[in-house]
Every structure is written in C-alpha cells, then in structure tokens.
Design a protein around this motif. Structure first.
Motif, PDB file in Angstrom:
ATOM      1  N   THR A 139      -4.770   0.829  -8.226  1.00  0.00           N
ATOM      2  CA  THR A 139      -5.769   1.710  -7.633  1.00  0.00           C
ATOM      3  C   THR A 139      -5.357   3.164  -7.879  1.00  0.00           C
ATOM      4  O   THR A 139      -4.213   3.439  -8.262  1.00  0.00           O
ATOM      5  CB  THR A 139      -5.916   1.425  -6.117  1.00  0.00           C
ATOM      6  OG1 THR A 139      -7.012   2.172  -5.608  1.00  0.00           O
ATOM      7  CG2 THR A 139      -4.659   1.825  -5.345  1.00  0.00           C
ATOM      8  N   GLU A 140      -6.279   4.049  -7.660  1.00  0.00           N
ATOM      9  CA  GLU A 140      -5.964   5.473  -7.849  1.00  0.00           C
ATOM     10  C   GLU A 140      -6.589   6.272  -6.719  1.00  0.00           C
ATOM     11  O   GLU A 140      -7.733   6.036  -6.343  1.00  0.00           O
ATOM     12  CB  GLU A 140      -6.524   5.940  -9.201  1.00  0.00           C
ATOM     13  CG  GLU A 140      -6.143   7.374  -9.541  1.00  0.00           C
ATOM     14  CD  GLU A 140      -6.786   7.851 -10.850  1.00  0.00           C
ATOM     15  OE1 GLU A 140      -6.366   7.368 -11.921  1.00  0.00           O
ATOM     16  OE2 GLU A 140      -7.711   8.671 -10.788  1.00  0.00           O
ATOM     17  N   ILE A 141      -5.821   7.197  -6.162  1.00  0.00           N
ATOM     18  CA  ILE A 141      -6.389   8.090  -5.158  1.00  0.00           C
ATOM     19  C   ILE A 141      -6.123   9.535  -5.568  1.00  0.00           C
ATOM     20  O   ILE A 141      -5.137   9.838  -6.241  1.00  0.00           O
ATOM     21  CB  ILE A 141      -5.825   7.843  -3.732  1.00  0.00           C
ATOM     22  CG1 ILE A 141      -4.293   7.905  -3.723  1.00  0.00           C
ATOM     23  CG2 ILE A 141      -6.309   6.523  -3.168  1.00  0.00           C
ATOM     24  CD1 ILE A 141      -3.694   7.908  -2.321  1.00  0.00           C
ATOM     25  N   ASN A 196       0.844  -1.185   0.000  1.00  0.00           N
ATOM     26  CA  ASN A 196       0.000   0.000   0.000  1.00  0.00           C
ATOM     27  C   ASN A 196       0.887   1.245   0.000  1.00  0.00           C
ATOM     28  O   ASN A 196       2.120   1.156   0.009  1.00  0.00           O
ATOM     29  CB  ASN A 196      -0.988  -0.004   1.179  1.00  0.00           C
ATOM     30  CG  ASN A 196      -0.301   0.034   2.537  1.00  0.00           C
ATOM     31  OD1 ASN A 196       0.916   0.175   2.640  1.00  0.00           O
ATOM     32  ND2 ASN A 196      -1.077  -0.115   3.594  1.00  0.00           N
ATOM     33  N   THR A 246      -3.692   4.389   0.317  1.00  0.00           N
ATOM     34  CA  THR A 246      -4.413   3.554  -0.648  1.00  0.00           C
ATOM     35  C   THR A 246      -4.831   2.271   0.059  1.00  0.00           C
ATOM     36  O   THR A 246      -4.430   2.013   1.186  1.00  0.00           O
ATOM     37  CB  THR A 246      -3.515   3.128  -1.837  1.00  0.00           C
ATOM     38  OG1 THR A 246      -2.486   2.254  -1.342  1.00  0.00           O
ATOM     39  CG2 THR A 246      -2.886   4.333  -2.513  1.00  0.00           C
TER      40      THR A 246
END
Ligand code: CU
Length: 170
Positions: free
Chosen positions: A138-140, A92, A129
């Motif tokens: 993933t995208e933040i 992460n 994340t």
C-alpha cells in the motif's frame, strides 16, 4: 620531451578507439544491471521524501529508523514481504504523536480487532496504513509533522515489542 611523446601517443590511441561506440554500449549495460537491485531505496527529491518500508513473517520492519525532511510531503510505500495471512501475521504502520504513551496505545489498539486494530476516534495517530497480509502493498502520502522524533508501530497483537521504530523529521 619523451613524456610528451607518450602523451601524444596515448591521446592518438584514445581517439582511434573512441569512434566504435563499444565503450558506451558497455557502460549502458552496467547501468541496466545495477538498476535491477531488489529493494527500492529511500529518496529525497525536492519537497518529497520517499520511504520504502516492509514487514515480514519474522515480525520485523526492514528499518527501525526513518528520516524525512521537515515540510516535505512523505510518500510511504509499505509492503508485507512475507507469505502469512493478515489474520495470523498482519502488519501496519501507525505513526504516533510525540506525547503518546506507546505501550498504552498498543494495549488500547487490541480492543479494536474489527477495525484492524486501529483505535477509533483516537487523537494519538498522525497517520496510518491499512493492515496488510503477505504479498500486499500500500502507499500513503502525508505532510511531514514538525521537526522531532516520533514513534511508529505495528498494532497487530503482540507485534509492538519488535515492530517499532523512530520516525525522525529534521
Ligand atoms: Cu505486524
């Protein structure tokens, strides 16, 4: 005088070649080829800093330093580019407040396995994340914190020693 003739001659050559369009075609092909490069690059657009971060099976981030502009919106794409599962090699991205004792935070995170190693109710986290396994992405999106240097880590057990970087807001 001779030079002028040479110039005129080459100008005429250029004009005669210009019409067939082959040159432009060639150029277009080379652009297509170069855009095939494997990894998206970090980019800074007006008001937005795009960051592409990965973690792999060797327990490494692809970068140990990230730079963004103060006041920007940060769009961070995080991808686990390895093959190992989330249970054995999860990764992460956890961005910590400046005053955080990183080692202490990492220790605390170990108690929160059920929450993917994110301490609940922690005020030390700016943003994080989800925990990813191999092949996941993933995208933040978040607002860049105030200017300064911050630390980001992976909180999976044992990863902190190698998976740590500096997040610079300038
Ligand atoms: Cu990790």
């Amino acid at each position: 005088m001779k030079n002028i003739f040479v110039l005129l001659f080459s100008a005429a050559l250029l004009i005669s070649c210009g019409g067939d369009g082959k040159k432009e075609e060639k150029q277009e092909n080379s652009i297509k080829l170069s855009s095939k490069s494997a990894e998206p690059k970090d980019a800074k657009e007006e008001g937005v800093s795009k960051v592409y971060l990965t973690g792999n099976d060797q327990m490494r981030y692809n970068k140990t330093e990230i730079k963004v502009n103060a006041g920007d919106e940060v769009v961070l794409t995080f991808a686990h580019v390895g093959n190992m599962s989330k249970e054995t090699m999860g990764h992460n991205f956890v961005l910590l407040k400046k005053e955080t004792d990183v080692q202490e935070f990492g220790q605390k995170a170990l108690e929160f396995k059920a929450n993917d190693y994110i301490p609940e109710n922690s005020d030390a986290i700016i943003v994080h994340t989800e925990m990813l396994g191999g092949g996941e992405k993933t995208e933040i999106t978040f607002q860049a914190p105030e200017k300064g240097e911050y630390t980001y880590i992976c909180t999976f057990p044992g990863h902190l020693a190698l998976m740590k970087g500096t997040f610079i807001v300038e």
